[in-house]
Design a protein around this motif. Structure first.
Motif, PDB file in Angstrom:
ATOM      1  N   ALA A  85      47.765  63.434  75.490  1.00  0.00           N
ATOM      2  CA  ALA A  85      47.037  62.646  76.475  1.00  0.00           C
ATOM      3  C   ALA A  85      45.575  62.425  76.114  1.00  0.00           C
ATOM      4  O   ALA A  85      44.858  61.766  76.871  1.00  0.00           O
ATOM      5  CB  ALA A  85      47.136  63.309  77.846  1.00  0.00           C
ATOM      6  N   THR A  86      45.103  62.947  74.989  1.00  0.00           N
ATOM      7  CA  THR A  86      43.720  62.709  74.551  1.00  0.00           C
ATOM      8  C   THR A  86      43.713  62.176  73.122  1.00  0.00           C
ATOM      9  O   THR A  86      43.630  60.968  72.913  1.00  0.00           O
ATOM     10  CB  THR A  86      42.881  63.994  74.652  1.00  0.00           C
ATOM     11  N   LEU A  87      43.835  63.052  72.152  1.00  0.00           N
ATOM     12  CA  LEU A  87      43.766  62.637  70.750  1.00  0.00           C
ATOM     13  C   LEU A  87      44.881  61.676  70.366  1.00  0.00           C
ATOM     14  O   LEU A  87      44.684  60.784  69.535  1.00  0.00           O
ATOM     15  CB  LEU A  87      43.828  63.871  69.844  1.00  0.00           C
ATOM     16  N   GLY A  88      46.056  61.848  70.960  1.00  0.00           N
ATOM     17  CA  GLY A  88      47.177  60.991  70.609  1.00  0.00           C
ATOM     18  C   GLY A  88      47.111  59.651  71.304  1.00  0.00           C
ATOM     19  O   GLY A  88      46.788  58.618  70.705  1.00  0.00           O
ATOM     20  N   ALA A  89      47.408  59.647  72.593  1.00  0.00           N
ATOM     21  CA  ALA A  89      47.476  58.399  73.351  1.00  0.00           C
ATOM     22  C   ALA A  89      46.127  57.714  73.477  1.00  0.00           C
ATOM     23  O   ALA A  89      46.065  56.516  73.763  1.00  0.00           O
ATOM     24  CB  ALA A  89      48.056  58.661  74.739  1.00  0.00           C
ATOM     25  N   GLY A  90      45.026  58.442  73.248  1.00  0.00           N
ATOM     26  CA  GLY A  90      43.706  57.839  73.356  1.00  0.00           C
ATOM     27  C   GLY A  90      43.219  57.158  72.102  1.00  0.00           C
ATOM     28  O   GLY A  90      42.123  56.580  72.096  1.00  0.00           O
ATOM     29  N   ALA A  91      44.000  57.177  71.019  1.00  0.00           N
ATOM     30  CA  ALA A  91      43.578  56.547  69.768  1.00  0.00           C
ATOM     31  C   ALA A  91      43.728  55.030  69.846  1.00  0.00           C
ATOM     32  O   ALA A  91      44.476  54.495  70.669  1.00  0.00           O
ATOM     33  CB  ALA A  91      44.393  57.099  68.598  1.00  0.00           C
ATOM     34  N   ASP A  92      43.032  54.334  68.964  1.00  0.00           N
ATOM     35  CA  ASP A  92      43.108  52.875  68.913  1.00  0.00           C
ATOM     36  C   ASP A  92      44.436  52.405  68.347  1.00  0.00           C
ATOM     37  O   ASP A  92      45.022  51.420  68.821  1.00  0.00           O
ATOM     38  CB  ASP A  92      41.966  52.315  68.067  1.00  0.00           C
ATOM     39  N   VAL A  93      44.894  53.064  67.299  1.00  0.00           N
ATOM     40  CA  VAL A  93      46.179  52.766  66.664  1.00  0.00           C
ATOM     41  C   VAL A  93      46.953  54.070  66.582  1.00  0.00           C
ATOM     42  O   VAL A  93      46.421  55.082  66.129  1.00  0.00           O
ATOM     43  CB  VAL A  93      46.001  52.151  65.265  1.00  0.00           C
ATOM     44  N   ILE A  94      48.205  54.048  67.022  1.00  0.00           N
ATOM     45  CA  ILE A  94      49.002  55.268  67.104  1.00  0.00           C
ATOM     46  C   ILE A  94      50.270  55.101  66.282  1.00  0.00           C
ATOM     47  O   ILE A  94      51.089  54.210  66.555  1.00  0.00           O
ATOM     48  CB  ILE A  94      49.366  55.589  68.558  1.00  0.00           C
ATOM     49  N   LEU A  95      50.430  55.954  65.289  1.00  0.00           N
ATOM     50  CA  LEU A  95      51.631  56.004  64.463  1.00  0.00           C
ATOM     51  C   LEU A  95      52.357  57.309  64.757  1.00  0.00           C
ATOM     52  O   LEU A  95      51.763  58.269  65.226  1.00  0.00           O
ATOM     53  CB  LEU A  95      51.270  55.924  62.983  1.00  0.00           C
ATOM     54  N   ALA A  96      53.642  57.366  64.452  1.00  0.00           N
ATOM     55  CA  ALA A  96      54.404  58.593  64.680  1.00  0.00           C
ATOM     56  C   ALA A  96      55.446  58.758  63.593  1.00  0.00           C
ATOM     57  O   ALA A  96      55.952  57.772  63.043  1.00  0.00           O
ATOM     58  CB  ALA A  96      55.074  58.575  66.047  1.00  0.00           C
ATOM     59  N   LEU A  97      55.767  60.013  63.295  1.00  0.00           N
ATOM     60  CA  LEU A  97      56.843  60.303  62.355  1.00  0.00           C
ATOM     61  C   LEU A  97      58.184  60.195  63.068  1.00  0.00           C
ATOM     62  O   LEU A  97      58.291  60.473  64.267  1.00  0.00           O
ATOM     63  CB  LEU A  97      56.672  61.701  61.768  1.00  0.00           C
ATOM     64  N   PRO A  98      59.226  59.784  62.352  1.00  0.00           N
ATOM     65  CA  PRO A  98      60.537  59.596  62.994  1.00  0.00           C
ATOM     66  C   PRO A  98      61.028  60.883  63.658  1.00  0.00           C
ATOM     67  O   PRO A  98      60.919  61.971  63.107  1.00  0.00           O
ATOM     68  CB  PRO A  98      61.446  59.199  61.823  1.00  0.00           C
ATOM     69  N   GLY A  99      61.584  60.726  64.850  1.00  0.00           N
ATOM     70  CA  GLY A  99      62.183  61.854  65.549  1.00  0.00           C
ATOM     71  C   GLY A  99      61.206  62.833  66.152  1.00  0.00           C
ATOM     72  O   GLY A  99      61.623  63.830  66.750  1.00  0.00           O
ATOM     73  N   ALA A 100      59.914  62.577  66.012  1.00  0.00           N
ATOM     74  CA  ALA A 100      58.935  63.508  66.560  1.00  0.00           C
ATOM     75  C   ALA A 100      59.056  63.563  68.077  1.00  0.00           C
ATOM     76  O   ALA A 100      59.261  62.549  68.743  1.00  0.00           O
ATOM     77  CB  ALA A 100      57.520  63.092  66.159  1.00  0.00           C
ATOM     78  N   GLN A 101      58.934  64.768  68.622  1.00  0.00           N
ATOM     79  CA  GLN A 101      58.910  64.938  70.075  1.00  0.00           C
ATOM     80  C   GLN A 101      57.530  64.516  70.576  1.00  0.00           C
ATOM     81  O   GLN A 101      56.520  65.076  70.155  1.00  0.00           O
ATOM     82  CB  GLN A 101      59.177  66.412  70.413  1.00  0.00           C
ATOM     83  N   VAL A 102      57.507  63.514  71.447  1.00  0.00           N
ATOM     84  CA  VAL A 102      56.240  62.981  71.959  1.00  0.00           C
ATOM     85  C   VAL A 102      56.362  62.793  73.465  1.00  0.00           C
ATOM     86  O   VAL A 102      57.255  62.086  73.939  1.00  0.00           O
ATOM     87  CB  VAL A 102      55.879  61.635  71.306  1.00  0.00           C
TER      88      VAL A 102
END
Length: 458
Positions: A158-175
């Motif tokens: 809810a801060t570093l992740g969703a608050g970024a300008d561009v958000i990438l994720a690795l496949p299958g990651a729990q988010v």
């Protein structure tokens, strides 16, 4: 490497960057067993340090990502679940401060279970501290990118992740905000994955580990090269002759053979990466097309970064308008020129579009365009359907192709409102003065762009 997702902090850094230099550790020391005197906390920290080789749950430093120097923040999930405590906050604040002082982008490689319960509310308030640092960095015009590893939950998401300008994720990651042990017992685990967050419009892309270095390198190249020069309008790719009548202008714009946004972007940009989603639950439309393509690219002619928001020729959904507004605000923050391509019969007007807030979404885009400080350029490449198209238009810098039209309302609908018979639609189209040359005379567009002859814009 591990299973492709559970990288250690330093493995994650090594995957995407070269020449990592850790920043000096700043901040005080913990009292015995931490701020709550939690029995056994010191022993837990000692075991985590012995197991991981780290002194805290986050590693911060500088490195080269391709040709771009960046501040990297990488979480060590093996250290108390990558949880955020006071000393984590010290390191994060120091990293953000260094980034602003040296005008560097911030890349967060996130893997965390959230706030550290052994520090209670003293840990939880670190989220406010991190949010402030992120806001200051955004105000400084510096990009923030996040790579979501497994897992990314709680306050870290809810801060570093969703608050970024561009958000990438690795496949299958729990988010997700809720970790696996605190969700409702009947919760669908598939909803807490990177793929689900992509579908919901909360992240921009799911990227396999082997592709991540190249994607992150290109993103940093795109987001760290500001410019104050407007994007030139692309040359026309379709027919070169102007229509003789309003009806002909409509037929040309509706022709299945007319080039669409994808063709214009392919010709104009040598490389590009999309942003996805409006960050309010709008991701992939049920029909698979929000009617808008948004992202950043490299202009083929001069290598400059150009942001783009392009309608695809279909009715634009509320998600499309909100994503375009997000794109324009981000480009404005970073000082990146914007190119918009107008091509829609109009805004989606079905019941579901109304439930999704079509009017508010269009208003949001109008406001983003009106308040942008970075230069905007618009090219009308097909149908200009009323306010659903106008919301994307740059005031005083809108152009048209020969096979386009722009109208306050479709001629057929205008005739119906005026209670005219179908055979008067052609005359109505002429009366509306919707041809490209009419738009120039009316002062709605600056000019009609020519095509490309022998590789040179005419």
């Amino acid at each position: 490497m591990t299973d492709g997702r559970r990288f250690t902090a330093r493995e994650a850094i090594g995957l995407v960057a070269d020449g990592f230099t850790e920043l000096p550790v700043k901040g005080g020391e913990y009292a015995p067993d931490g701020p709550l005197s939690w029995q056994g906390y010191d022993a837990s920290r000692a075991r985590a340090a012995s197991r991981t080789g780290e002194e805290e749950s986050v590693v911060c430093g500088t490195a080269m990502v391709g040709t771009t120097s960046a501040v990297l923040i990488s979480f060590e999930f093996g250290f108390l679940g990558g949880s955020l405590g006071e000393r984590t906050g010290d390191r994060l604040e120091a990293a953000y401060t260094y980034a602003r002082e040296h005008r560097l982008p911030v890349v967060s490689l996130v893997a965390t279970g959230g706030s550290r319960m052994q520090e209670g509310m003293r840990a939880l308030v670190q989220l406010q501290r991190v949010a402030r640092q992120s806001a200051l960095t955004r105000e400084a015009g510096l990009p923030q990118l996040a790579v979501l590893r497994d897992p990314t939950t709680g306050g870290g998401w809810a801060t570093l992740g969703a608050g970024a300008d561009v958000i990438l994720a690795l496949p299958g990651a729990q988010v997700g905000f809720a970790g696996s042990r605190v969700r409702p017992p009947d919760a669908d685990p598939a909803a807490y994955t990177a793929e689900a967050q992509l579908a919901a419009g909360s992240i921009d892309a799911v990227v396999p580990p082997e592709e991540l270095p190249g994607v992150l390198k290109l993103w940093l190249r795109l987001l760290t090269r500001p410019s104050t020069t407007p994007a030139p309008p692309p040359p026309a790719l379709g027919r070169a002759d102007l229509p003789a009548t309003g009806r002909e202008a409509v037929d040309n714009a509706r022709s299945p053979q007319r080039p669409r946004a994808q063709a214009y972007l392919d010709a104009y940009l040598s490389a590009r990466l999309p942003i996805s989603g409006d960050r309010t639950g709008g991701g992939t439309d049920p029909d698979g097309d929000p009617g808008m393509l948004c992202g950043f690219g490299v202009r083929a002619e001069d290598g400059r970064t150009i942001a783009y928001a392009a309608q695809t020729g279909t009715a634009t959904r509320p998600t499309g308008y909100r994503t375009a507004a997000r794109l324009i605000r981000l480009a404005d923050q970073l000082g990146t020129p914007v190119l918009t391509l107008m091509d829609t019969p109009g805004a989606a007007n079905d019941a579901e579009a109304e439930r999704q807030g079509a009017g508010a979404a269009i208003a949001e885009l109008f406001a983003a365009v009106a308040s942008a400080r970075t230069p905007l350029t618009t090219l009308l490449i097909g149908e200009g359907g009323s306010g659903g198209a106008l919301a994307l238009a740059a005031p005083d810098n809108t152009w048209a192709t020969p096979d386009s039209y722009f109208s306050v309302i479709a001629p057929e609908l205008a005739a119906a409102i005026l209670k005219r018979p179908p055979d008067q639609v052609k005359d109505t189209a002429d009366e509306l003065r919707i041809r490209p040359q009419d738009l120039v005379e009316l002062g709605v567009v600056k000019g009609v762009v020519k095509g490309v002859v022998k590789g040179v814009a005419g």
